[in-house]
Design a protein around this motif. Structure first.
Motif, short mmCIF file in Angstrom:
data_model
loop_
_atom_site.label_atom_id
_atom_site.label_comp_id
_atom_site.label_asym_id
_atom_site.label_seq_id
_atom_site.Cartn_x
_atom_site.Cartn_y
_atom_site.Cartn_z
N ILE A 1 -24.35 15.23 -26.78
CA ILE A 1 -24.58 13.99 -26.05
C ILE A 1 -23.77 14.02 -24.77
N GLU A 2 -24.44 14.16 -23.68
CA GLU A 2 -23.79 14.24 -22.37
C GLU A 2 -23.00 12.96 -22.11
N GLY A 3 -21.76 13.14 -21.68
CA GLY A 3 -20.95 12.00 -21.28
C GLY A 3 -20.31 11.21 -22.40
N LYS A 4 -20.49 11.60 -23.66
CA LYS A 4 -19.88 10.88 -24.77
C LYS A 4 -18.49 11.42 -25.06
N TYR A 5 -17.49 10.53 -25.04
CA TYR A 5 -16.11 10.91 -25.28
C TYR A 5 -15.49 9.99 -26.33
N THR A 6 -14.47 10.51 -27.02
CA THR A 6 -13.66 9.71 -27.92
C THR A 6 -12.28 9.55 -27.29
N SER A 7 -11.39 8.86 -27.99
CA SER A 7 -10.03 8.68 -27.46
C SER A 7 -9.27 9.99 -27.40
N ARG A 8 -9.78 11.04 -28.07
CA ARG A 8 -9.09 12.33 -28.09
C ARG A 8 -9.76 13.36 -27.19
#
Length: 508
Positions: free
Chosen positions: A43-50
């Protein structure tokens, strides 16, 4: 036509009970993703806090020497025929290398003291793959040449990084209690059933027919393309254990406008010969269920069957094409009468004669004593399982005692005295090595000396069916092992030799 290990069941699949039990690190992406049924996605551009969200198991960047690891439980204990290490979408963050070890904790889940035994130094881990290179963003396929049964795997990645999925394809090997049940599903994947070959699998894999759970939709069954000419589709399946068929269930769940008009089932006995795509059609097939009409989205139960004797394989035919979600072939497992009589004779042997017979199979006196004391055995599988359990629990000195009863590869004299029977078996097991070219024999002798000087005992390998070149290559691969790793490797080879000799003992 099928001759592809990926057509076999994924023994580690979540839906079959596979679980990732522990990992030293999963900072960026959780270890549980390794066994997810779905194919990995990005998923392009999907980030978590880590950091970047990744559909797999991903560890943090390692700043010290070493490797990362995880331990998983197979949903179905069995023999592994191949693995897929899928690094899809891991491009600049995939591991350079991986290795894989396996162990066998017994019958099947739940395992007693599972976590403590997996951490114990006494647990025997067998190397399946040494450090092996990986490609990024790829499905890395590896064939496994190992006949041992495993219940758990230990995956190591070097030095760190991410893997999207791990698929472990093989054949289930159930416990010996299977043979004692009044009725079992002879073709079920959990009982060792597998696919030999099929005419077509355009929309759905035939292995789905054998799964223990109900199909969730059409994609979870076997479905062929639309047939535009004469003929019909079919699949040939190997029963997990030979048996007599009493009842058949054919489930067309979810197939409504595309179910087969009718079906038929035939059975055959392969008489211990190997069956593959080339010779399967020539088996002596006998009708079990004649051509019979089917209904859409319906579980059909057939009890009025034609007798076909003891079968090892079945051929399931659908007319003319379409989809079926599940096939169940219920019956009674068969133990050949001559084998039963051989086991009964062994059970009745006087203790001293039993000890001598067992020592021909394995040169450890403690192993032979404990095996003689565990008699009587209800079935061959129980004998084999007891042999493995007893051997695994022995001390180092007992293993070394057994090793002394084997001559070096390419030679005829062992350090410890062998009986005439054990000597004859050794010679037959090493027959390929004895016929090797002079330069290969010289190389074997030199490497044997180097091995003995380093480890203090003879190089041990189950040589049956192996060429002298394969034996020499294995010797060179194992020579760099540390002493503890090599002792476990040699013990595993002794276990294989013991199994083959127990089979010979029952045949004699």
């Amino acid at each position: 036509m099928m001759k592809d290990f990926t057509q076999l069941a994924d023994l580690a699949a979540e839906r079959l009970g596979g679980r990732v039990l522990e990992a030293n690190d999963d900072f960026f992406a959780p270890k549980e993703n390794l066994l997810k049924e779905s194919n990995p996605i990005f998923i392009e551009g999907k980030y978590t806090s880590r950091g970047k969200w990744m559909d797999g198991w991903e560890t943090r960047r390692r700043r010290t020497p070493g490797y990362d690891w995880c331990i998983l439980r197979l949903g179905l204990p069995g023999v592994i025929r191949g693995i897929v290490v899928d690094t899809s979408f891991f491009t600049g963050n995939f591991p350079e290398r991986f290795s894989l070890d396996g162990c066998d904790l017994g019958e099947r889940h739940p395992y007693s003291r599972e976590k403590s035994r997996l951490r114990s130094e006494k647990t025997k881990w067998t190397q399946i793959f040494s450090e092996t290179s990986l490609k990024g963003d790829s499905r890395n396929l590896f064939t496994v040449e190992h006949s041992a049964r495993f219940t758990h795997l230990r995956l190591k990645i070097y030095p760190d990084g991410g893997i999207a999925r791990l698929r472990v394809h093989g054949e289930a090997v159930p416990g010996f209690g299977l043979l004692l049940r009044a009725e079992i599903d002879l073709v079920a994947v959990e009982n060792g059933g597998s696919i030999v070959v099929s005419s077509d699998q355009f929309y759905g894999a035939p292995r789905n027919l054998l799964m223990p759970y109900r199909a969730k939709n059409m994609s979870d069954g076997w479905e062929t393309k639309r047939r535009r000419g004469p003929g019909h589709d079919w699949v040939i399946l190997k029963l997990g254990v030979p048996g007599t068929i009493h009842r058949v269930e054919i489930d067309t769940a979810h197939f409504k406008g595309n179910y087969p008009d009718s079906c038929a089932l035939q059975a055959a006995s392969a008489n211990n010969s190997a069956v593959d795509a080339l010779n399967a059609s020539s088996l002596p097939w006998e009708v079990v269920l004649p051509n019979t009409k089917l209904k859409a989205n319906h579980r059909h139960v057939f009890k009025k069957l034609q007798p076909a004797g003891v079968a090892t394989h079945v051929r399931f035919q659908i007319f003319p094409d379409g989809g079926v979600s599940r096939l169940r072939v219920f019956g009674r497992a068969h133990v050949p009468a001559d084998h039963t009589k051989s086991l009964e004779r062994f059970n009745r042997l006087p203790r001293q004669r039993a000890l001598r017979a067992l020592l021909d199979c394995c040169g450890s006196r403690k192993w032979a004593q404990q095996m003689a004391a565990r008699r009587p055995f209800a079935a061959e599988a129980g004998l084999f399982e007891a042999a493995d359990e007893t051997w695994s629990a022995l001390a180092r000195e007992d293993w070394l005692e057994a090793f002394q009863h084997h001559p070096p590869i390419g030679e005829t004299r062992a350090k410890a005295k062998q009986s005439a029977t054990a000597s004859r078996w050794s010679a037959k097991e090493q027959s390929s090595a004895q016929k090797a070219a002079p330069e290969v024999l010289q190389a074997l002798a030199a490497e044997n000396r180097a091995y003995a000087e380093k480890f203090g005992y003879v190089f041990l390998i189950c040589a049956t069916g192996k060429s002298s070149e394969e034996i020499l290559n294995a010797l060179r691969q194992r020579l760099p092992n540390d002493p503890d790793m090599e002792l476990r490797a040699a013990a595993e080879e002794q276990s294989k030799i013991t199994r083959l000799r127990l089979e010979k003992l029952l045949e004699s």
